[in-house]
Scaffold this motif. Sequence first.
Motif, PDB file in Angstrom:
ATOM      1  N   TYR A  64       0.855  -1.188   0.000  1.00 33.19           N
ATOM      2  CA  TYR A  64       0.000   0.000   0.000  1.00 33.19           C
ATOM      3  C   TYR A  64       0.887   1.231   0.000  1.00 33.19           C
ATOM      4  CZ  TYR A  64      -3.649   3.257   1.590  1.00 33.19           C
ATOM      5  OH  TYR A  64      -4.534   4.302   1.708  1.00 33.19           O
ATOM      6  N   LYS A  65       0.771   2.049  -1.043  1.00 35.96           N
ATOM      7  CA  LYS A  65       1.520   3.301  -1.177  1.00 35.96           C
ATOM      8  C   LYS A  65       3.029   3.081  -1.077  1.00 35.96           C
ATOM      9  CE  LYS A  65      -2.008   6.266  -1.304  1.00 35.96           C
ATOM     10  NZ  LYS A  65      -2.173   7.608  -1.842  1.00 35.96           N
ATOM     11  N   LEU A  66       3.489   1.907  -1.418  1.00 33.58           N
ATOM     12  CA  LEU A  66       4.906   1.593  -1.294  1.00 33.58           C
ATOM     13  C   LEU A  66       5.712   2.333  -2.355  1.00 33.58           C
ATOM     14  CD1 LEU A  66       6.955  -0.205   0.235  1.00 33.58           C
ATOM     15  CD2 LEU A  66       6.629  -1.906  -1.569  1.00 33.58           C
ATOM     16  N   ASP A  67       6.754   3.030  -1.907  1.00 36.54           N
ATOM     17  CA  ASP A  67       7.613   3.777  -2.839  1.00 36.54           C
ATOM     18  C   ASP A  67       8.995   3.900  -2.211  1.00 36.54           C
ATOM     19  OD1 ASP A  67       8.887   5.477  -4.581  1.00 36.54           O
ATOM     20  OD2 ASP A  67       7.264   6.954  -4.661  1.00 36.54           O
ATOM     21  N   GLN A  68       9.954   3.142  -2.719  1.00 38.35           N
ATOM     22  CA  GLN A  68      11.295   3.168  -2.139  1.00 38.35           C
ATOM     23  C   GLN A  68      12.011   4.491  -2.373  1.00 38.35           C
ATOM     24  OE1 GLN A  68      13.533   0.000  -3.965  1.00 38.35           O
ATOM     25  NE2 GLN A  68      13.958   1.162  -5.830  1.00 38.35           N
ATOM     26  N   ASN A  69      11.493   5.301  -3.281  1.00 38.32           N
ATOM     27  CA  ASN A  69      12.093   6.611  -3.555  1.00 38.32           C
ATOM     28  C   ASN A  69      11.404   7.747  -2.805  1.00 38.32           C
ATOM     29  OD1 ASN A  69      14.125   5.766  -5.481  1.00 38.32           O
ATOM     30  ND2 ASN A  69      12.425   5.327  -6.865  1.00 38.32           N
ATOM     31  N   GLU A  70      10.479   7.400  -1.912  1.00 37.27           N
ATOM     32  CA  GLU A  70       9.793   8.385  -1.074  1.00 37.27           C
ATOM     33  C   GLU A  70      10.427   8.326   0.314  1.00 37.27           C
ATOM     34  OE1 GLU A  70       6.779  11.332  -0.325  1.00 37.27           O
ATOM     35  OE2 GLU A  70       7.189  10.288  -2.210  1.00 37.27           O
ATOM     36  N   TYR A  71      11.158   9.372   0.690  1.00 39.56           N
ATOM     37  CA  TYR A  71      11.948   9.320   1.917  1.00 39.56           C
ATOM     38  C   TYR A  71      11.070   9.332   3.169  1.00 39.56           C
ATOM     39  CZ  TYR A  71      15.327  10.231   5.553  1.00 39.56           C
ATOM     40  OH  TYR A  71      16.084  10.124   6.693  1.00 39.56           O
ATOM     41  N   PHE A  72      11.443   8.507   4.151  1.00 45.04           N
ATOM     42  CA  PHE A  72      10.976   8.642   5.520  1.00 45.04           C
ATOM     43  C   PHE A  72      12.164   8.378   6.441  1.00 45.04           C
ATOM     44  CE2 PHE A  72      10.368   4.111   4.665  1.00 45.04           C
ATOM     45  CZ  PHE A  72      10.865   3.508   5.812  1.00 45.04           C
ATOM     46  N   PHE A 220      16.517  16.286   5.056  1.00 50.97           N
ATOM     47  CA  PHE A 220      16.872  14.918   5.442  1.00 50.97           C
ATOM     48  C   PHE A 220      17.792  14.249   4.423  1.00 50.97           C
ATOM     49  CE2 PHE A 220      13.121  15.639   7.981  1.00 50.97           C
ATOM     50  CZ  PHE A 220      13.258  14.831   9.102  1.00 50.97           C
ATOM     51  N   SER A 221      18.258  14.979   3.427  1.00 56.14           N
ATOM     52  CA  SER A 221      18.977  14.353   2.313  1.00 56.14           C
ATOM     53  C   SER A 221      20.339  13.785   2.704  1.00 56.14           C
ATOM     54  CB  SER A 221      19.156  15.355   1.168  1.00 56.14           C
ATOM     55  OG  SER A 221      19.982  16.436   1.563  1.00 56.14           O
ATOM     56  N   HIS A 222      20.838  14.130   3.894  1.00 58.01           N
ATOM     57  CA  HIS A 222      22.142  13.652   4.348  1.00 58.01           C
ATOM     58  C   HIS A 222      21.996  12.590   5.444  1.00 58.01           C
ATOM     59  CE1 HIS A 222      20.760  16.728   7.091  1.00 58.01           C
ATOM     60  NE2 HIS A 222      21.608  16.299   8.001  1.00 58.01           N
ATOM     61  N   MET A 223      20.767  12.140   5.679  1.00 51.36           N
ATOM     62  CA  MET A 223      20.518  11.266   6.822  1.00 51.36           C
ATOM     63  C   MET A 223      20.370   9.802   6.398  1.00 51.36           C
ATOM     64  SD  MET A 223      18.113  13.739   9.184  1.00 51.36           S
ATOM     65  CE  MET A 223      18.521  12.847  10.702  1.00 51.36           C
ATOM     66  N   ASN A 224      20.361   8.909   7.396  1.00 47.79           N
ATOM     67  CA  ASN A 224      20.186   7.482   7.131  1.00 47.79           C
ATOM     68  C   ASN A 224      18.886   7.217   6.389  1.00 47.79           C
ATOM     69  OD1 ASN A 224      22.526   6.808   8.534  1.00 47.79           O
ATOM     70  ND2 ASN A 224      21.468   6.419  10.460  1.00 47.79           N
ATOM     71  N   TYR A 225      18.900   6.166   5.584  1.00 49.96           N
ATOM     72  CA  TYR A 225      17.669   5.766   4.906  1.00 49.96           C
ATOM     73  C   TYR A 225      17.687   4.277   4.587  1.00 49.96           C
ATOM     74  CZ  TYR A 225      13.846   5.451   1.531  1.00 49.96           C
ATOM     75  OH  TYR A 225      12.694   5.096   0.877  1.00 49.96           O
ATOM     76  N   VAL A 226      16.643   3.581   5.001  1.00 51.04           N
ATOM     77  CA  VAL A 226      16.401   2.202   4.590  1.00 51.04           C
ATOM     78  C   VAL A 226      14.927   2.125   4.227  1.00 51.04           C
ATOM     79  CG1 VAL A 226      16.553  -0.241   5.176  1.00 51.04           C
ATOM     80  CG2 VAL A 226      18.135   1.382   6.233  1.00 51.04           C
ATOM     81  N   PRO A 227      14.595   1.993   2.934  1.00 49.80           N
ATOM     82  CA  PRO A 227      13.188   1.968   2.540  1.00 49.80           C
ATOM     83  C   PRO A 227      12.452   0.783   3.150  1.00 49.80           C
ATOM     84  CG  PRO A 227      14.613   1.396   0.688  1.00 49.80           C
ATOM     85  CD  PRO A 227      15.500   1.862   1.788  1.00 49.80           C
ATOM     86  N   LEU A 228      11.145   0.908   3.242  1.00 51.33           N
ATOM     87  CA  LEU A 228      10.336  -0.143   3.852  1.00 51.33           C
ATOM     88  C   LEU A 228      10.501  -1.464   3.115  1.00 51.33           C
ATOM     89  CD1 LEU A 228       8.325  -0.213   6.261  1.00 51.33           C
ATOM     90  CD2 LEU A 228       6.497  -0.164   4.560  1.00 51.33           C
ATOM     91  N   SER A 229      10.604  -1.401   1.787  1.00 52.41           N
ATOM     92  CA  SER A 229      10.763  -2.631   1.008  1.00 52.41           C
ATOM     93  C   SER A 229      12.058  -3.350   1.377  1.00 52.41           C
ATOM     94  CB  SER A 229      10.757  -2.308  -0.492  1.00 52.41           C
ATOM     95  OG  SER A 229      11.751  -1.345  -0.812  1.00 52.41           O
ATOM     96  N   SER A 230      13.129  -2.611   1.676  1.00 50.01           N
ATOM     97  CA  SER A 230      14.399  -3.223   2.058  1.00 50.01           C
ATOM     98  C   SER A 230      14.324  -3.845   3.444  1.00 50.01           C
ATOM     99  CB  SER A 230      15.525  -2.192   2.002  1.00 50.01           C
ATOM    100  OG  SER A 230      15.761  -1.762   0.679  1.00 50.01           O
ATOM    101  N   LEU A 231      13.682  -3.149   4.384  1.00 51.49           N
ATOM    102  CA  LEU A 231      13.503  -3.713   5.719  1.00 51.49           C
ATOM    103  C   LEU A 231      12.695  -5.003   5.657  1.00 51.49           C
ATOM    104  CD1 LEU A 231      12.686  -0.475   7.766  1.00 51.49           C
ATOM    105  CD2 LEU A 231      14.730  -1.902   8.019  1.00 51.49           C
ATOM    106  N   HIS A 232      11.639  -4.985   4.866  1.00 53.72           N
ATOM    107  CA  HIS A 232      10.755  -6.141   4.726  1.00 53.72           C
ATOM    108  C   HIS A 232      11.506  -7.320   4.105  1.00 53.72           C
ATOM    109  CE1 HIS A 232       6.602  -7.657   4.737  1.00 53.72           C
ATOM    110  NE2 HIS A 232       6.878  -8.243   3.579  1.00 53.72           N
TER     111      HIS A 232
END
Length: 371
Positions: A64-72, A220-232
Amino acid sequence: MNKIYLLLVCILTGCSNPLEKVSRSKNPIIKNVMTNDAIYEVQIIYTEIDTSDTGAIVFKDYSYKLDQNEYFYPASTVMLPMSVFAAEYVESIDKINLDTPYAIAKDSLKNSVANDIELLLTENDANAYNRLYDLVGNEFINKRFRESGLSPSQISHRLDIENTDSMTHKEFIFFPGYTDDPVRSFKKEDTSIEKLQLKNTSKGKGYFEKGSLVNEAKDFSHMNYVPLSSLHTLMKRLVFPDNFDKNVQFKIEESTRLRILKTMNASNKETDVLSNEVGDYKNFYMQGDSINQTPDYLEIYNKMGYGLGTMTETSYISDQKNNICFFLSATILVNKNGVYDDAIYEYEEVGLPFLSQLGKEFYKLALLRKD
């Protein structure tokens, strides 16, 4: 998501998609968030698990609304890949293992990578994370992300200290035994990290810096990021490694894989929740609206994290009594005032009830599916 579209999907498919069913739930907690999903930046992944006639494990993924290029902001969920890749790093070095004591140069205190990993997975310990960051280095971690097909993940900085992105690392000295010479992991320099080229890396309308409000979006462009798809995917590979090609399986001993899983599971069983504050919970999905301990028949392997208004969890849930299991990963932003670093977020009011109800909705669907 457009309600007319959801209705059409359910008419055509009988609403067999469990995510469509949950997104149309009449529960007010779910309904409030799902009707404002853009504000809350919700992303969800749910995986049904079946067994084929030949005994093979079969996944069926829904998103649902999955987008690895949408930062959180991933907060302490980054500690799961850090644990795995730190284990890989140590096991690649001769004469040492996860339990080998080490000391950091100019510090007499001894620790072990095994203990650090346990602290990451059970306590979200920032000091343990920072030690492993210094030991492994972001170049190794980010290379392993790419090799494992988990891009655009990126570890860029330490946590909760000044100079979080310093490129200079400390020297580690391992002590294999009384008769063996110490093994040194010499100081290393990180390669420079490029800014994340993702959507929505500028968030909100302001943030606090050194006690003062800055009236502009937080970068947030310099911060850690692991998309939800990668965690899953990472969680799926830990639980069912044989379902994946050898070239993307993690380079750790089988005993290490089982140890990581055991640590995650034990964390959900050993401690009662002392209050309704978000920091006291070990999992959001099955425990988020209760101060009771997780039932013995529920085996929960998870990593959750919260910070800067974002709550995220990736989890494998196995009900031993009813013989059902599934993977669930979700993230939600709860920052109503749009200001970051002010410690005013709706964790307990919105995020925790939503994630808890989300877990229960999928759990009920899994029970019904079994019947």
